[in-house]
Design a protein around this motif. Structure first.
Motif, PDB file in Angstrom:
ATOM      1  N   GLN A 238       0.847  -1.196   0.000  1.00 15.93           N
ATOM      2  CA  GLN A 238       0.000   0.000   0.000  1.00 15.93           C
ATOM      3  C   GLN A 238       0.881   1.243   0.000  1.00 15.93           C
ATOM      4  N   ARG A 239       0.618   2.190  -0.914  1.00 14.73           N
ATOM      5  CA  ARG A 239       1.392   3.434  -0.982  1.00 14.73           C
ATOM      6  C   ARG A 239       0.532   4.666  -0.747  1.00 14.73           C
ATOM      7  N   HIS A 240      -0.719   4.613  -1.170  1.00 11.04           N
ATOM      8  CA  HIS A 240      -1.604   5.773  -1.066  1.00 11.04           C
ATOM      9  C   HIS A 240      -2.701   5.449  -0.051  1.00 11.04           C
ATOM     10  N   LEU A 241      -2.776   6.241   0.996  1.00 12.11           N
ATOM     11  CA  LEU A 241      -3.757   6.017   2.048  1.00 12.11           C
ATOM     12  C   LEU A 241      -4.689   7.216   2.142  1.00 12.11           C
ATOM     13  N   THR A 242      -5.960   6.951   2.353  1.00  3.12           N
ATOM     14  CA  THR A 242      -6.921   8.012   2.615  1.00  3.12           C
ATOM     15  C   THR A 242      -7.241   7.949   4.094  1.00  3.12           C
ATOM     16  N   VAL A 243      -7.082   9.090   4.772  1.00  2.00           N
ATOM     17  CA  VAL A 243      -7.226   9.151   6.227  1.00  2.00           C
ATOM     18  C   VAL A 243      -8.301  10.177   6.562  1.00  2.00           C
ATOM     19  N   ARG A 244      -9.120   9.833   7.564  1.00  2.00           N
ATOM     20  CA  ARG A 244     -10.114  10.769   8.102  1.00  2.00           C
ATOM     21  C   ARG A 244      -9.773  10.963   9.573  1.00  2.00           C
ATOM     22  N   HIS A 245      -9.638  12.236   9.984  1.00  2.00           N
ATOM     23  CA  HIS A 245      -9.246  12.515  11.363  1.00  2.00           C
ATOM     24  C   HIS A 245     -10.054  13.688  11.913  1.00  2.00           C
ATOM     25  N   LEU A 246     -10.490  13.539  13.163  1.00  2.00           N
ATOM     26  CA  LEU A 246     -11.239  14.588  13.853  1.00  2.00           C
ATOM     27  C   LEU A 246     -10.252  15.443  14.643  1.00  2.00           C
ATOM     28  N   LEU A 247     -10.234  16.736  14.345  1.00  2.00           N
ATOM     29  CA  LEU A 247      -9.389  17.693  15.076  1.00  2.00           C
ATOM     30  C   LEU A 247     -10.255  18.446  16.076  1.00  2.00           C
ATOM     31  N   ALA A 248      -9.900  18.366  17.349  1.00  2.00           N
ATOM     32  CA  ALA A 248     -10.587  19.165  18.371  1.00  2.00           C
ATOM     33  C   ALA A 248      -9.966  20.557  18.354  1.00  2.00           C
ATOM     34  N   THR A 249     -10.820  21.591  18.299  1.00  2.00           N
ATOM     35  CA  THR A 249     -10.327  22.962  18.167  1.00  2.00           C
ATOM     36  C   THR A 249     -10.684  23.791  19.394  1.00  2.00           C
ATOM     37  N   THR A 250      -9.967  24.903  19.556  1.00  2.00           N
ATOM     38  CA  THR A 250     -10.222  25.806  20.676  1.00  2.00           C
ATOM     39  C   THR A 250     -11.201  26.922  20.305  1.00  2.00           C
ATOM     40  N   ALA A 251     -11.492  27.083  19.020  1.00  2.00           N
ATOM     41  CA  ALA A 251     -12.451  28.078  18.525  1.00  2.00           C
ATOM     42  C   ALA A 251     -13.002  27.546  17.202  1.00  2.00           C
ATOM     43  N   ARG A 252     -13.923  28.264  16.625  1.00  2.00           N
ATOM     44  CA  ARG A 252     -14.524  27.809  15.370  1.00  2.00           C
ATOM     45  C   ARG A 252     -13.487  27.871  14.243  1.00  2.00           C
ATOM     46  N   PRO A 253     -13.214  26.733  13.594  1.00  2.00           N
ATOM     47  CA  PRO A 253     -12.234  26.721  12.512  1.00  2.00           C
ATOM     48  C   PRO A 253     -12.842  27.156  11.190  1.00  2.00           C
ATOM     49  N   MET A 254     -11.989  27.640  10.314  1.00  2.00           N
ATOM     50  CA  MET A 254     -12.405  28.026   8.973  1.00  2.00           C
ATOM     51  C   MET A 254     -11.889  27.013   7.954  1.00  2.00           C
ATOM     52  N   LEU A 255     -10.683  26.458   8.201  1.00  2.00           N
ATOM     53  CA  LEU A 255     -10.114  25.492   7.270  1.00  2.00           C
ATOM     54  C   LEU A 255      -9.170  24.540   7.986  1.00  2.00           C
ATOM     55  N   GLY A 256      -8.940  23.398   7.339  1.00  2.00           N
ATOM     56  CA  GLY A 256      -8.012  22.400   7.855  1.00  2.00           C
ATOM     57  C   GLY A 256      -6.890  22.183   6.861  1.00  2.00           C
ATOM     58  N   GLU A 257      -5.678  21.899   7.375  1.00  2.00           N
ATOM     59  CA  GLU A 257      -4.509  21.744   6.517  1.00  2.00           C
ATOM     60  C   GLU A 257      -3.646  20.590   7.002  1.00  2.00           C
ATOM     61  N   VAL A 258      -2.889  20.015   6.065  1.00  2.00           N
ATOM     62  CA  VAL A 258      -1.807  19.099   6.399  1.00  2.00           C
ATOM     63  C   VAL A 258      -0.535  19.879   6.134  1.00  2.00           C
ATOM     64  N   LEU A 259       0.218  20.192   7.190  1.00  2.00           N
ATOM     65  CA  LEU A 259       1.428  20.994   7.030  1.00  2.00           C
ATOM     66  C   LEU A 259       2.543  20.195   6.377  1.00  2.00           C
ATOM     67  N   ARG A 260       2.779  18.969   6.871  1.00  2.00           N
ATOM     68  CA  ARG A 260       3.833  18.145   6.315  1.00  2.00           C
ATOM     69  C   ARG A 260       3.673  16.723   6.826  1.00  2.00           C
ATOM     70  N   CYS A 261       4.299  15.799   6.132  1.00  2.00           N
ATOM     71  CA  CYS A 261       4.406  14.413   6.574  1.00  2.00           C
ATOM     72  C   CYS A 261       5.870  14.029   6.509  1.00  2.00           C
ATOM     73  N   ARG A 262       6.308  13.260   7.486  1.00  2.00           N
ATOM     74  CA  ARG A 262       7.698  12.825   7.540  1.00  2.00           C
ATOM     75  C   ARG A 262       7.726  11.358   7.955  1.00  2.00           C
ATOM     76  N   PRO A 263       8.847  10.696   7.777  1.00  2.00           N
ATOM     77  CA  PRO A 263       8.928   9.296   8.193  1.00  2.00           C
ATOM     78  C   PRO A 263       8.694   9.162   9.692  1.00  2.00           C
ATOM     79  N   ALA A 264       7.927   8.139  10.088  1.00  2.00           N
ATOM     80  CA  ALA A 264       7.703   7.889  11.508  1.00  2.00           C
ATOM     81  C   ALA A 264       8.955   7.242  12.066  1.00  2.00           C
ATOM     82  N   GLY A 265       9.363   7.686  13.219  1.00  2.00           N
ATOM     83  CA  GLY A 265      10.602   7.115  13.748  1.00  2.00           C
ATOM     84  C   GLY A 265      10.725   7.136  15.178  1.00  2.00           C
TER      85      GLY A 265
END
Length: 144
Positions: free
Chosen positions: A117-144
């Protein structure tokens, strides 16, 4: 008849003694100083490039936001696609921002790919401190 000058023209100007102060002696050049500065600049450039590549540039770990939904005053659900090496793992940094651009949530999420498997689709719930306008993925790096 050709004209000849009465006095020879000196190659360097001659000043009356004591009138303009003491002349400086010719200083020795130090060619190693610019070379040393060039080597130091090259070392700093290489170190900065390496650090930035490690932080942002690994093409084996790439993420794209698909959508963000279920926006409330305290959460956002972020759907994103991650590309990792087959069977590898990645840690992705997610964040949500408010309308004024302030960061209202940040979280690191581990993503594990199965064999082949190389391409994964992920769904994640982000708990926020205020009402959000948008969500982003800043970066991904090798897990280590």
């Amino acid at each position: 008849m050709p004209e000849t000058p009465a006095t020879p023209v000196p190659s360097a100007p001659v000043f009356p003694p004591g009138r303009y102060g003491r002349r400086r002696a010719h200083r020795r050049r130090r060619p190693w100083i610019p070379a040393l500065l060039a080597v130091a600049l090259l070392a700093v450039t290489v170190a900065a490039s390496y650090r930035l590549y490690r932080q942002y540039g690994d093409p084996n770990y790439d993420a794209q936001v698909i959508t963000y939904t279920e926006i409330t005053d305290s959460q956002l659900v972020l759907d994103f696609r991650v590309t990792v090496p087959a069977g590898g793992s990645a840690v992705c940094v997610l964040r949500a921002r408010a309308k004024d651009g302030a960061e209202v949530a940040r979280e690191e999420v581990r993503v594990d790919a199965g064999p082949g498997q190389r391409h994964l689709t992920v769904r994640h719930l982000l708990a926020t401190t205020a009402r959000p306008m948008l969500g982003e993925v800043l970066r991904c790096r090798p897990a280590g």
